[in-house]
Structure formats: structure tokens, C-alpha cells
Write an enzyme that holds these catalytic residues in place. Structure first.
Site, PDB file in Angstrom:
ATOM      1  N   MET A  86     -42.750   6.006 -10.621  1.00 38.26           N
ATOM      2  CA  MET A  86     -42.649   4.543 -10.664  1.00 38.26           C
ATOM      3  C   MET A  86     -42.383   3.987  -9.271  1.00 38.26           C
ATOM      4  SD  MET A  86     -40.028   2.058 -10.498  1.00 38.26           S
ATOM      5  CE  MET A  86     -38.495   2.073 -11.410  1.00 38.26           C
ATOM      6  N   ASP A  90     -22.481  -6.643 -12.828  1.00 40.71           N
ATOM      7  CA  ASP A  90     -23.470  -5.571 -12.988  1.00 40.71           C
ATOM      8  C   ASP A  90     -22.928  -4.290 -12.351  1.00 40.71           C
ATOM      9  OD1 ASP A  90     -25.864  -4.230 -13.418  1.00 40.71           O
ATOM     10  OD2 ASP A  90     -26.783  -5.007 -11.599  1.00 40.71           O
ATOM     11  N   HIS A 130     -38.364   0.996  -4.201  1.00 35.92           N
ATOM     12  CA  HIS A 130     -38.893  -0.325  -3.843  1.00 35.92           C
ATOM     13  C   HIS A 130     -39.689  -0.118  -2.559  1.00 35.92           C
ATOM     14  CE1 HIS A 130     -35.034  -1.315  -5.857  1.00 35.92           C
ATOM     15  NE2 HIS A 130     -35.666  -2.376  -6.301  1.00 35.92           N
ATOM     16  N   LYS A 140     -32.782  -9.251 -16.890  1.00 38.20           N
ATOM     17  CA  LYS A 140     -31.350  -9.260 -16.570  1.00 38.20           C
ATOM     18  C   LYS A 140     -30.881 -10.704 -16.727  1.00 38.20           C
ATOM     19  CE  LYS A 140     -28.191  -7.892 -12.847  1.00 38.20           C
ATOM     20  NZ  LYS A 140     -28.106  -7.307 -11.485  1.00 38.20           N
ATOM     21  N   ASP A 194     -34.256   2.088 -17.808  1.00 37.91           N
ATOM     22  CA  ASP A 194     -33.219   2.215 -16.775  1.00 37.91           C
ATOM     23  C   ASP A 194     -31.908   2.579 -17.454  1.00 37.91           C
ATOM     24  OD1 ASP A 194     -34.917   1.682 -14.704  1.00 37.91           O
ATOM     25  OD2 ASP A 194     -33.952  -0.194 -14.081  1.00 37.91           O
ATOM     26  N   ASP A 217     -30.825   4.182 -13.161  1.00 39.12           N
ATOM     27  CA  ASP A 217     -30.686   3.088 -12.199  1.00 39.12           C
ATOM     28  C   ASP A 217     -29.195   2.779 -12.087  1.00 39.12           C
ATOM     29  OD1 ASP A 217     -30.975   1.062 -10.482  1.00 39.12           O
ATOM     30  OD2 ASP A 217     -31.816  -0.377 -11.891  1.00 39.12           O
ATOM     31  N   GLU A 252     -32.806  -2.118 -19.331  1.00 37.62           N
ATOM     32  CA  GLU A 252     -31.681  -1.446 -18.655  1.00 37.62           C
ATOM     33  C   GLU A 252     -30.398  -1.621 -19.462  1.00 37.62           C
ATOM     34  OE1 GLU A 252     -31.120  -1.679 -14.390  1.00 37.62           O
ATOM     35  OE2 GLU A 252     -28.984  -2.051 -14.669  1.00 37.62           O
ATOM     36  N   GLU A 308     -38.525  -5.971 -16.256  1.00 34.73           N
ATOM     37  CA  GLU A 308     -37.097  -5.657 -16.451  1.00 34.73           C
ATOM     38  C   GLU A 308     -36.278  -6.944 -16.497  1.00 34.73           C
ATOM     39  OE1 GLU A 308     -35.584  -2.868 -13.597  1.00 34.73           O
ATOM     40  OE2 GLU A 308     -33.507  -3.370 -14.038  1.00 34.73           O
ATOM     41  N   ASP A 356     -37.466   0.323   0.337  1.00 38.40           N
ATOM     42  CA  ASP A 356     -36.579   1.496   0.400  1.00 38.40           C
ATOM     43  C   ASP A 356     -37.254   2.552   1.270  1.00 38.40           C
ATOM     44  OD1 ASP A 356     -35.078   0.232  -1.547  1.00 38.40           O
ATOM     45  OD2 ASP A 356     -35.830   1.479  -3.191  1.00 38.40           O
ATOM     46  N   HIS A 371     -27.955  -4.299 -18.291  1.00 36.25           N
ATOM     47  CA  HIS A 371     -28.389  -5.697 -18.365  1.00 36.25           C
ATOM     48  C   HIS A 371     -28.235  -6.271 -19.773  1.00 36.25           C
ATOM     49  CE1 HIS A 371     -30.985  -5.001 -14.525  1.00 36.25           C
ATOM     50  NE2 HIS A 371     -29.708  -4.774 -14.355  1.00 36.25           N
ATOM     51  N   ASP A 429     -23.579  -0.916 -12.962  1.00 35.01           N
ATOM     52  CA  ASP A 429     -24.494   0.198 -12.652  1.00 35.01           C
ATOM     53  C   ASP A 429     -23.762   1.544 -12.546  1.00 35.01           C
ATOM     54  OD1 ASP A 429     -26.743  -1.409 -12.663  1.00 35.01           O
ATOM     55  OD2 ASP A 429     -26.806  -1.685 -10.501  1.00 35.01           O
TER      56      ASP A 429
HETATM   57  C1  GCO Z   1     -30.397  -4.468 -10.554  1.00 34.53           C
HETATM   58  C2  GCO Z   1     -31.719  -3.965 -11.088  1.00 34.53           C
HETATM   59  C3  GCO Z   1     -32.544  -3.264 -10.074  1.00 34.53           C
HETATM   60  C4  GCO Z   1     -33.928  -2.975 -10.553  1.00 34.53           C
HETATM   61  C5  GCO Z   1     -34.738  -2.472  -9.430  1.00 34.53           C
HETATM   62  C6  GCO Z   1     -36.090  -1.982  -9.831  1.00 34.53           C
HETATM   63  O1  GCO Z   1     -29.655  -4.954 -11.356  1.00 34.53           O
HETATM   64  O2  GCO Z   1     -30.163  -4.400  -9.345  1.00 34.53           O
HETATM   65  O3  GCO Z   1     -31.458  -3.152 -12.172  1.00 34.53           O
HETATM   66  O4  GCO Z   1     -31.898  -2.092  -9.669  1.00 34.53           O
HETATM   67  O5  GCO Z   1     -33.945  -2.044 -11.596  1.00 34.53           O
HETATM   68  O6  GCO Z   1     -34.850  -3.504  -8.515  1.00 34.53           O
HETATM   69  O7  GCO Z   1     -36.907  -3.010 -10.121  1.00 34.53           O
HETATM   70 MN    MN Z   2     -32.649  -1.677 -13.183  1.00 28.75          MN
HETATM   71 MN    MN Z   3     -28.871  -3.238 -12.847  1.00 24.13          MN
END
Ligand code: GCO
Ligand code: MN
Ligand code: MN
Length: 389
Positions: free
Chosen positions: A90, A257, A56, A185, A247, A289, A219, A183, A59, A222, A259
Site C-alpha cells: 500500500m 488519537d 506516504h 477519522k 489500520d 498504523d 482504523e 480512511e 516518507d 478512529h 495510535d
Molecule cells: C492518522 C491516520 C494516518 C493515516 C495515514 C495513511 O490518524 O494519522 O491514521 O496515519 O492512516 O496517513 O493514510
Molecule cells: Mn490510519
Molecule cells: Mn490514526
């Protein structure tokens, strides 16, 4: 670890700076790891065998950096990339952390916030392109509501469309070789997020001025949060020519979420996903991700990153075995057997074909009573995955 599962550039394994850089802060707890600089994270990723790193805007460059600071940070980062051979396929814009985005960025009710979000994205696009990114991801974490009294969903859709159209024109105007990936979610951090699934994103893309410039970044976590089959979403995106990015991570159904490391929860769905991507010849980044458990130090973060890639590679090997397994393939032939008797009814419509079809007798009894052997096929798959085959 055996060399068979050593990552190489051909798999295009990438991680976000925010993934391995996660310091483990959550809504209930303070950080558990020290912040690592972007340059150190590039070295960490290169050390575990990753191909690339994504970020990002913030970041890499803090939101309040001066332009001199920005230039210094970018130049140090470029040096780290050059030293390690890592690439940036990306980039994305953080349109969710700053307090100004508390009610959304492109969908905010405040025109000043919407304009600021556009400005921030223009700068993030420039930054990504400067570092070589060919894809810009849009994840609208705050684009939603807790109460539908607050925002009109039709208006929110129009605002998002206007923003995406503006940004596509910016890319064209500057002659950038860049595509967008949306993306979805369903919720978190907002109560509900607009365009909650990959399917919804695909429908939205068709309403844009330059749909050819815009695809999706599905993702795993998601779609699983929404209780959906991720593979089916990915297949639909692929069929539409819209799988620009992916992702990879993992997630238990019905949870927050999470991850988690790729393959940490649903090995079987991860397997069919990998098999799909390899079978169709997906050429984009395989982006993880995800982040390490909050229990880990940076050795654990490395184990996490290695684990994501290793599991992908193991599943690639399993997919090749599945495709070469004579018993599995014989069953598939049986399942898809075609005695040619329905040739006359296949393909495109004609009046004669419809008339002939209406005359045809079907043996419903025999169609309905035939066993399909999916139990055997699935158990063969499970045996193969568990290593007993
Ligand atoms: C989340 C998202 C993020 C995005 C990221 C890139 O649930 O936090 O998946 O990690 O993928 O902001 O756009
Ligand atoms: Mn993501
Ligand atoms: Mn996520």
C-alpha cells in the site's frame, strides 16, 4: 518468545514507514528518537518479522526532492526491499503536512491548492505502483473545518467526489492494477473532518463514477474516537465487499488519537475483531498504523512492532479456541435455536405470507421472559481471554 506466535507472510503484517519511523514529536514536545532512513526502517521491520512496508510519498521522497534525488532514493529503497524480501502492498499521499494544505487538499477553497493536491496524488500513485502497491489509501486529515462559516459542506463533498473520479480515471488510463481505500477519522488535526466514519465513507463511495475501484481502510482508533464499535464498522464494510485494507492499533475512548500498539487498551474488542477477520477469511494486509510510546528508544520501537503482531497472533489462537470450545458452542446453538415453526414467514415477501403473518398469534410473555445466557457466554469469553480456560 514462543514460536507459536511467530509472524509469517500468510498474515501479511505490514507497518507504515511513518509508524516505526515516528520520532515521537507531539504538539507539546520535540523528537525523542533520531530519524531513521527508509532503508534502515525496512531492515528494522524485516528484523522483527514483518511482511511489508507502506509509505506516504514524502516518507520516502522529500517534498522538495529533485527528480534525480527521487530516482536515487527509490533505487536504494528497491535494493533494501530486494535484500530483505519485504513488499510494498500500500502507498498513500501526504495531503496534510505541508502548509499549503492547511485548509484541506481536495476540499480547499483555493482551486490552486486543489489542483496541486491532485498533481501530488498522481505522482504518489505512480510512486506506489512503481514499488508494487496495489492499494492507495486516502486519509483526508485536513479535509474539514474549525468553523462551518469557512466551507460549504455540500461543496466540499462535490470537490472530493470530483477528485476521486479524476483519480480513478487516471488509474484506468494508465492500466494500473490499483484500488483506492478511503480512511475516515472524525476529528484531529481539524476540528471536524468530513466523512467522519467508515459508514459515511461507504455511503460516499456509492456516489462515485467507479465505485468498484474504491473501498475503505477503517482504523480502530478512529471509530473509537467517535465512540463507535469498530467491529460493526468492519462488518458493514466486509458485507459491502469494501474492506480493501485495515489500520490496526488501539485507543481509549474519548481521548486524542493515541495510535497505541494493537491490543494495548481494549483486548476484548481486539479479540472480536481478530476473530471476525479470521472467520470471514480476510485476505488483505493487516496493517499496523500505530507507534511506540514516546518513552521508547529503537529497542522499544522493535518491542512495539513485535507486540502488535504477537497480540494479533495470540488473539488468532484464542479465536480458534473460542470456535472449538464445546461449552461456548453449545451455548451458541442454544441462543440460535430454531424449532422451525416460523419457516412460513421467512424469506422474501409475498401477499399471502404477509396475510398469514398478520393472523399469527405470538406469545410475547414467553419471548420476553426467556433468559438468554449472554452473561455466561461473555464470562466464558473473558475466562478464555484471561487464560483460565
Ligand atoms: C492518522 C491516520 C494516518 C493515516 C495515514 C495513511 O490518524 O494519522 O491514521 O496515519 O492512516 O496517513 O493514510
Ligand atoms: Mn490510519
Ligand atoms: Mn490514526
Amino acid at each position: 518468545m514462543s514460536d507459536l506466535f511467530k509472524p509469517g507472510p500468510e498474515q501479511k503484517f505490514t507497518f507504515g514507514l511513518w509508524t516505526v519511523g515516528s520520532i515521537g514529536r507531539d504538539s507539546f514536545g520535540e523528537p525523542v528518537r533520531q530519524t531513521m532512513s527508509p532503508v534502515d526502517l525496512v531492515h528494522l521491520l524485516a528484523g522483527v518479522g514483518a511482511y511489508g512496508v507502506n509509505f506516504h510519498d514524502n516518507d520516502l521522497v522529500p517534498i522538495d526532492a529533485t527528480s534525480a534525488q527521487r530516482d536515487r532514493i527509490v533505487s536504494n529503497f528497491k535494493n533494501a526491499l530486494a535484500e530483505t524480501g519485504m513488499v510494498v502492498p500500500m502507498a498513500t499521499t501526504n495531503l496534510f503536512s505541508d502548509a499549503s494544505f492547511k485548509d484541506g487538499a481536495f476540499t480547499s477553497n483555493d482551486p490552486k491548492v486543489r489542483a496541486y493536491a491532485l498533481q501530488k496524488t498522481l505522482n504518489a500513485i505512480d510512486l506506489g505502483v512503481e514499488l508494487g502497491a496495489k492499494i492507495h489509501v486516502f486519509w483526508g486529515g485536513r479535509e474539514g473545518t474549525e468553523t462551518d462559516a469557512a466551507k460549504d459542506p455540500l461543496e466540499a463533498g462535490k470537490r472530493t467526489r470530483e477528485a476521486m473520479n479524476f483519480l480513478c480515471e487516471y488509474v484506468k488510463d494508465n492500466g494500473y492494477d490499483l484500488k483506492f481505500a478511503l480512511e475516515a477519522k472524525p476529528n484531529e488535526p481539524r476540528g471536524d473532518i468530513y466523512l467522519p466514519t467508515t459508514g459515511a465513507m461507504l455511503g460516499f463511495i456509492a456516489t462515485l463514477d467507479h465505485p468498484e475501484m474504491v473501498g475503505v481502510n477503517p482504523e480502530v482508533a478512529h471509530e473509537h474516537m467517535a465512540g463507535l464499535n469498530f467491529l460493526h464498522a468492519v462488518a458493514q464494510a466486509w458485507d459491502a465487499g469494501k474492506l480493501f485494507h485495515i489500520d490496526l492499533n488501539d485507543q481509549a475512548f474519548g481521548r486524542y488519537d493515541q495510535d497505541f500498539r494493537f491490543g494495548a487498551v481494549n483486548i476484548k474488542s481486539a479479540f472480536f475483531l481478530v476473530k471476525f477477520l479470521e472467520d470471514v477469511g480476510y485476505q488483505g494486509s493487516r496493517h499496523f498504523d500505530a507507534h511506540a510510546y514516546r518513552t521508547e528508544d529503537y529497542e522499544g520501537v522493535k518491542s512495539f512492532a513485535r507486540g502488535c503482531m504477537r497480540t494479533y497472533l495470540i488473539l488468532m489462537d484464542k479465536a480458534a479456541r473460542w470456535n472449538a470450545d464445546s461449552e461456548i458452542q453449545a451455548l451458541l446453538l442454544e441462543i440460535n435455536a430454531d424449532d422451525g415453526s416460523m419457516e412460513a414467514f421467512k424469506g422474501s415477501y409475498s401477499t399471502a405470507k404477509a396475510a398469514a403473518l398478520k393472523e399469527q398469534d405470538f406469545d410475547r410473555q414467553s419471548m420476553g421472559s426467556k433468559g438468554l445466557a449472554y452473561e455466561r457466554l461473555d464470562q466464558l469469553t473473558v475466562d478464555l481471554l484471561l487464560g483460565t480456560r
